[in-house]
Motif scaffolding. Structure first.
Motif, PDB file in Angstrom:
ATOM      1  N   TRP A  66       9.819  -8.763  -2.268  1.00 39.03           N
ATOM      2  CA  TRP A  66      10.850  -9.051  -3.261  1.00 39.03           C
ATOM      3  C   TRP A  66      10.958 -10.536  -3.575  1.00 39.03           C
TER       4      TRP A  66
ATOM      5  N   ASN B   7      16.924  -9.378   8.323  1.00 38.07           N
ATOM      6  CA  ASN B   7      15.683  -9.567   7.560  1.00 38.07           C
ATOM      7  C   ASN B   7      15.892 -10.525   6.395  1.00 38.07           C
TER       8      ASN B   7
ATOM      9  N   ASP C 273      19.296  -5.197   7.693  1.00 38.33           N
ATOM     10  CA  ASP C 273      19.080  -5.808   6.374  1.00 38.33           C
ATOM     11  C   ASP C 273      19.418  -7.288   6.390  1.00 38.33           C
TER      12      ASP C 273
ATOM     13  N   MET D  42      18.364  -4.529  -5.367  1.00 39.01           N
ATOM     14  CA  MET D  42      18.452  -3.281  -4.626  1.00 39.01           C
ATOM     15  C   MET D  42      19.010  -2.158  -5.492  1.00 39.01           C
TER      16      MET D  42
ATOM     17  N   SER E 292       6.097 -11.602   1.510  1.00 40.12           N
ATOM     18  CA  SER E 292       7.182 -11.197   2.413  1.00 40.12           C
ATOM     19  C   SER E 292       7.075  -9.707   2.682  1.00 40.12           C
ATOM     20  N   LYS E 293       7.743  -9.256   3.740  1.00 38.10           N
ATOM     21  CA  LYS E 293       7.733  -7.834   4.082  1.00 38.10           C
ATOM     22  C   LYS E 293       8.287  -6.984   2.946  1.00 38.10           C
ATOM     23  N   SER E 294       9.326  -7.463   2.315  1.00 39.05           N
ATOM     24  CA  SER E 294       9.980  -6.692   1.254  1.00 39.05           C
ATOM     25  C   SER E 294       9.201  -6.726  -0.051  1.00 39.05           C
TER      26      SER E 294
ATOM     27  N   GLU F 195      13.982 -14.070   5.707  1.00 45.86           N
ATOM     28  CA  GLU F 195      13.227 -14.309   4.477  1.00 45.86           C
ATOM     29  C   GLU F 195      13.768 -15.511   3.718  1.00 45.86           C
TER      30      GLU F 195
END
Length: 476
Positions: free
Chosen positions: A121, A182, A179, A220, A117-119, A186
């Motif tokens: 996470w 996104n 946020d 976070m 994933s982009k994050s 996800e």
């Protein structure tokens, strides 16, 4: 040049309000009960016993971990004077919770390609979903210290009306929208398909976006990344949960830090720490907007030396037109050029920090274009917008100590942009000061309302003071 001429609606679009974008946010909070101090103490005692069993070293001759630190649930406090470079804790990597140490690490490794994933996470999110709901988790006593891990209050959990009104004229509402968008993508494309394929490992609540959002908030606010790790490396671990390390709260002028070694992490003092002082880490060079957005708190002015305020592009454009150094059609063309060259974007133009303008290079080019005579600007466009290299411009500094030396027309544009944003911030602060939270039976909800209001006031106040100090230097 033709590509610039075809963007007739670019500036006009910026004149439109954001409308009802924020109404799309459905930030509902679960009703939670805050644990009593006795319960917290028992959980803390259990966690400290767990640390001992997992060979997590805490130097009890120098520090103690206490309930109710300055920011989140816990904190570390010095019980004697501590010198610089003293090791206060050693955390073996075997005690860290990450996708490689979780009980379902083989399942995650098997599905690694599908969990990109982009994050970066997604693997830790799934690890926490499993471990938090596993009564036999290796990290049970650690995770029990966060029974209300959604108790800390990030803006993405605020009521839509609060987010839109109380943080008006800041960058946070727009960042929260990004946020949440996104996160939804996800969750729907990566997390939920994995959960559906492995239902036997996860509780029903894990399939809820609201629960997923709480896990994201937890990560976070509390996770760490190895600064030596390349995030683009396919074998990178990504974010991780670090017992004891995440007990340390943040201030900009921290007196300790987390050091990543080969087989362990160290909590080390980086300045002398007096007896009874709290031991602070830093979460990075974050402005107050970033701190509130990502961690749920704000530092009081002027303690956050990394604080910054973004002058909205709409204020910059209004000031640009107001000065009337050019015919309106030329002014608009200059603005379109700045947007096309990405010297400004659709949200922010000038960024002001404690030491002056932070995006100095971009702003020097902005002011060059702003002050160009019409004929010079036409020639500039015909030369495919090559930035000027005249050494004369390199002699100007936009930092506070020398900014008073810049040309008067630059000063006027900067001052007018700042004043317009200041007026908006003052209106927001006046609105906040007039609010009296209604009394409600739910004490937790009441505390949240009061804390949210306080955080919003502190944020706006710090931005106003930052701009005021900057203008004082500009007009010296």
């Amino acid at each position: 040049m033709s590509s610039l001429l075809n963007k007739e609606n670019m500036v006009e679009d910026l004149d439109e309000d954001f409308g009802d974008e924020l109404d799309e946010i459905k930030a509902k909070r679960a009703k939670i009960d805050e644990p009593s101090e006795d319960v917290q103490d028992k959980k803390l005692d259990a966690f400290l016993d767990w640390c001992k069993a997992k060979e997590v070293f805490i130097d009890y001759n120098k520090v103690k971990i206490v309930c109710c630190g300055t920011s989140h649930n816990y904190g570390m406090v010095a019980i004697k004077d501590i010198d610089k470079d003293e090791v206060l804790s050693r955390i073996p990597k075997s005690a860290i919770l990450d996708p490689s140490t979780t009980q379902i690490n083989e399942l995650l490794a098997k599905n690694s390609k599908n969990l990109k994933s982009k994050s970066n996470w997604s693997k830790l999110i799934i690890s926490l979903m499993f471990e938090l709901n596993n009564s036999n988790s290796k990290w049970r006593e650690y995770l029990d210290c966060f029974p209300n891990y959604d108790l800390f209050d990030l803006p993405m959990f605020w009521e839509t009306s609060e987010l839109k009104s109380w943080l008006e004229n800041t960058c946070i509402p727009r960042n929260v929208i990004i946020d949440l968008d996104n996160m939804k993508n996800e969750f729907e494309s990566i997390i939920k398909p994995f959960l559906d394929q492995n239902k036997q490992y996860f509780e029903e609540k894990c399939f809820s976006f609201e629960y997923y959002k709480k896990i994201v908030g937890f990560i976070m606010a509390y996770s760490f990344r190895d600064p030596n790790e390349d995030p683009d490396d396919p074998s990178a671990i990504g974010p991780m949960m670090v017992p004891v390390g995440d007990v340390l709260n943040h201030i900009a002028k921290n007196n300790a830090q987390i050091r990543f070694e080969k087989n362990e992490l160290l909590v080390v003092s980086i300045t002398p720490i007096k007896k009874n002082e709290e031991v602070f880490n830093t979460y990075g060079e974050h402005s107050n907007s970033d701190l509130l957005h990502m961690y749920g708190f704000v530092e009081i002015f002027p303690h956050n030396t990394f604080d910054a305020v973004e002058i909205p592009t709409k204020c910059f454009i209004e000031a640009f037109r107001k000065e009337k150094i050019d015919p309106i059609e030329v002014a608009n063309k200059k603005i379109e050029t700045l947007l096309e060259m990405e010297l400004i974007d659709r949200t922010a133009s000038i960024i002001i920090g404690h030491d002056g303008i932070l995006n100095e290079e971009e702003c020097l080019h902005i002011f060059q274009i702003y002050s160009m005579p019409v004929d010079d600007f036409s020639e500039f466009l015909e030369n495919d917008c090559e930035l000027l290299s005249d050494e004369e411009w390199d002699n100007f500094s936009l930092l506070n100590e020398n900014i008073y030396k810049i040309p008067i027309d630059w000063k006027d544009l900067i001052r007018d942009s700042c004043n317009l944003h200041t007026n908006h911030l003052k209106m927001t602060l006046e609105k906040l000061n007039a609010i009296e939270p209604e009394a409600v039976d739910d004490q937790i909800k009441q505390k949240k309302k009061i804390q949210r209001l306080k955080s919003a006031k502190l944020l706006i106040d710090s931005q106003l003071k930052l701009i005021h100090n900057f203008i004082t230097c500009l007009d010296k």
